[in-house]
Design an enzyme around this catalytic site. Structure first.
Site, mmCIF file in Angstrom:
data_model
loop_
_atom_site.group_PDB
_atom_site.id
_atom_site.type_symbol
_atom_site.label_atom_id
_atom_site.label_comp_id
_atom_site.label_asym_id
_atom_site.label_seq_id
_atom_site.Cartn_x
_atom_site.Cartn_y
_atom_site.Cartn_z
ATOM 1 N NE ARG A 122 -3.925 0.743 1.962
ATOM 2 C CZ ARG A 122 -5.071 0.613 2.602
ATOM 3 N NH1 ARG A 122 -5.267 1.592 3.638
ATOM 4 N NH2 ARG A 122 -6.075 0.132 2.030
ATOM 5 C CG HIS A 164 -8.451 -0.082 -2.514
ATOM 6 N ND1 HIS A 164 -7.697 -1.138 -2.313
ATOM 7 C CD2 HIS A 164 -9.618 0.288 -1.580
ATOM 8 C CE1 HIS A 164 -7.906 -1.440 -1.177
ATOM 9 N NE2 HIS A 164 -8.798 -0.646 -0.549
ATOM 10 C CD GLN A 208 -13.071 -2.386 -0.315
ATOM 11 O OE1 GLN A 208 -12.049 -2.124 0.622
ATOM 12 N NE2 GLN A 208 -14.128 -2.992 0.057
ATOM 13 C CG ASP A 240 -14.129 5.931 -0.465
ATOM 14 O OD1 ASP A 240 -14.147 5.593 0.787
ATOM 15 O OD2 ASP A 240 -13.117 5.776 -1.257
ATOM 16 C CB CYS A 298 -14.065 0.845 0.546
ATOM 17 S SG CYS A 298 -13.677 2.388 0.744
ATOM 18 N NE ARG A 354 -10.047 -5.342 0.698
ATOM 19 C CZ ARG A 354 -9.181 -4.554 1.172
ATOM 20 N NH1 ARG A 354 -9.721 -3.406 1.608
ATOM 21 N NH2 ARG A 354 -7.839 -4.441 1.019
HETATM 22 N N1 CP Z 1 -11.254 -0.639 2.607
HETATM 23 C C1 CP Z 1 -9.827 -0.508 3.235
HETATM 24 O O1 CP Z 1 -8.895 -0.658 2.238
HETATM 25 O O2 CP Z 1 -9.615 -0.245 4.467
HETATM 26 P P1 CP Z 1 -8.212 -0.077 5.107
HETATM 27 O O3 CP Z 1 -7.742 1.460 4.741
HETATM 28 O O4 CP Z 1 -8.541 -0.105 6.787
HETATM 29 O O5 CP Z 1 -7.349 -1.079 4.744
HETATM 30 N N1 NVA Z 2 -10.519 6.536 -0.816
HETATM 31 C C1 NVA Z 2 -10.043 6.039 0.255
HETATM 32 C C2 NVA Z 2 -10.108 4.805 0.632
HETATM 33 C C3 NVA Z 2 -9.692 3.867 1.965
HETATM 34 C C4 NVA Z 2 -9.680 2.516 2.055
HETATM 35 C C5 NVA Z 2 -8.486 6.367 0.328
HETATM 36 O O1 NVA Z 2 -7.650 6.479 -0.470
HETATM 37 O O2 NVA Z 2 -8.378 7.275 1.583
#
Ligand code: CP
Ligand code: NVA
Length: 312
Positions: A107, A134, A137, A225, A264, A292
């Site tokens: 990540r 992502h 997800q 989101d 998400c 997930r």
């Molecule tokens: N939805 C998701 O990716 O959550 P986290 O940021 O907690 O990993």
């Molecule tokens: N769009 C959000 C998703 C988090 C899982 C972000 O990137 O912060």
């Protein structure tokens, strides 16, 4: 340099439709088998690095548990603790990790960094969220829709809110799963049309609506989101722009009676979504979170050439 036999999972757009369907079939099968036993040996003796340059709850825990339940060993790393945080290059990091590790989940906001990691790694690389996309997800989300309502084929999926990484992966998914993607995003936040233009040129059905109400009308699935993603800076301005895009009971009431609501997570209750919707009967947000685990097991099984729908 990159080896085409190595199975990376970087973006839904880069995958074959059949691969995504095979991964989902594996995920459903593994989830079902887990009711009897949590453990499998699909990743036996494999070490999977879980590299986090940004915060996470779901991705972190689901990959950690997933690797263990597949019989492998997770190794949690943070960007700040690694020499990556002091400027070691991505290609060198990829080369070094590949000497010790069997797969890398990462990540990091810089999408190019993930692509470069995959180019130089000699082991599979999985995108665990970048600022651009992502994909893990959305695999969990599609699995969740299938569990509740069956195939997404021919359905209308509505996105209301910011233009972000989760939306980009949903747009990519529309090509593979043959649904109409309808989006309502404030004009000022529509800064890049390249994904939409490219997908439309290949026949993907993407509808743009000015108002959230028009996007929600007769929809099968409403998704939103956070209004401020990791890496965004102009929080107050975004909140002002996005206020008319809140998902609430009134908006859900415009969709089909059996429409689902997805997010998400993490959610900012009272901002992009109300408590009534989050906790209401159409919400499947915690199933998405659980899935997930199962979807990512399917992805890892595929990365290690182990995916098939009969897997137990
Ligand atoms: N939805 C998701 O990716 O959550 P986290 O940021 O907690 O990993
Ligand atoms: N769009 C959000 C998703 C988090 C899982 C972000 O990137 O912060």
């Amino acid at each position: 340099m990159s080896d085409s036999t190595i199975r990376h999972f970087l973006d839904l757009e880069k995958q074959q439709t059949e691969t995504l369907k095979e991964i989902l079939a594996t995920a459903h099968s593994i989830k079902d088998a887990r009711k009897t036993s949590r453990m499998t040996n699909i990743l036996q003796d494999k070490v999977v690095a879980l590299v986090f340059d940004k915060p996470s709850t779901r991705t972190r825990v689901s990959f950690d548990v997933g690797v263990r339940e597949l019989g492998g060993m997770p190794m949690m790393l943070t960007g700040a603790e690694m020499q990556l945080g002091r400027g070691e290059s991505i290609p060198d990091t990829a080369r070094v990790l590949s000497r010790f590790i069997d797969a890398i989940m990462i990540r990091i906001l810089d999408h190019h960094a993930v692509e470069e990691l995959a180019e130089y790694a000699t082991v599979p690389v999985i995108n665990g969220l970048t600022y651009y996309s992502h994909p893990c997800q959305i695999m969990a989300d599609i699995m969740t829709y299938e569990e509740h309502r069956g195939s997404l084929n021919g359905k209308t999926v509505t996105w209301v809110g910011d233009y972000n990484n989760v939306l980009t992966s949903w747009l990519h998914a529309a090509e593979h799963f043959d649904f109409t993607m309808r989006i309502a995003v404030p004009e000022e936040l529509m800064t890049d049309f390249s994904v939409i233009d490219r997908l439309r040129s290949r026949g993907v059905r993407i509808e743009m609506c000015d108002r959230a109400e028009d996007a929600a009308d007769q929809s099968d699935l409403i998704i939103t989101d956070t209004w401020v993603s990791m890496g965004d800076e102009d929080a107050e301005h975004r909140h002002n722009l996005l206020k008319p895009y809140q998902v609430n009971d009134r908006l859900m009431g415009l969709a089909h009676d059996d429409a689902l609501f997805m997010h998400c997570l993490p959610a900012h209750r009272g901002e992009e979504v109300t408590d009534d919707v989050m906790d209401g009967p159409q919400s499947v947000v915690f199933d998405e979170a659980e899935n997930r685990l199962h979807a990512q097991k399917g992805i890892m099984a595929w990365c290690f050439h182990q995916a098939n729908s009969d897997i137990k």
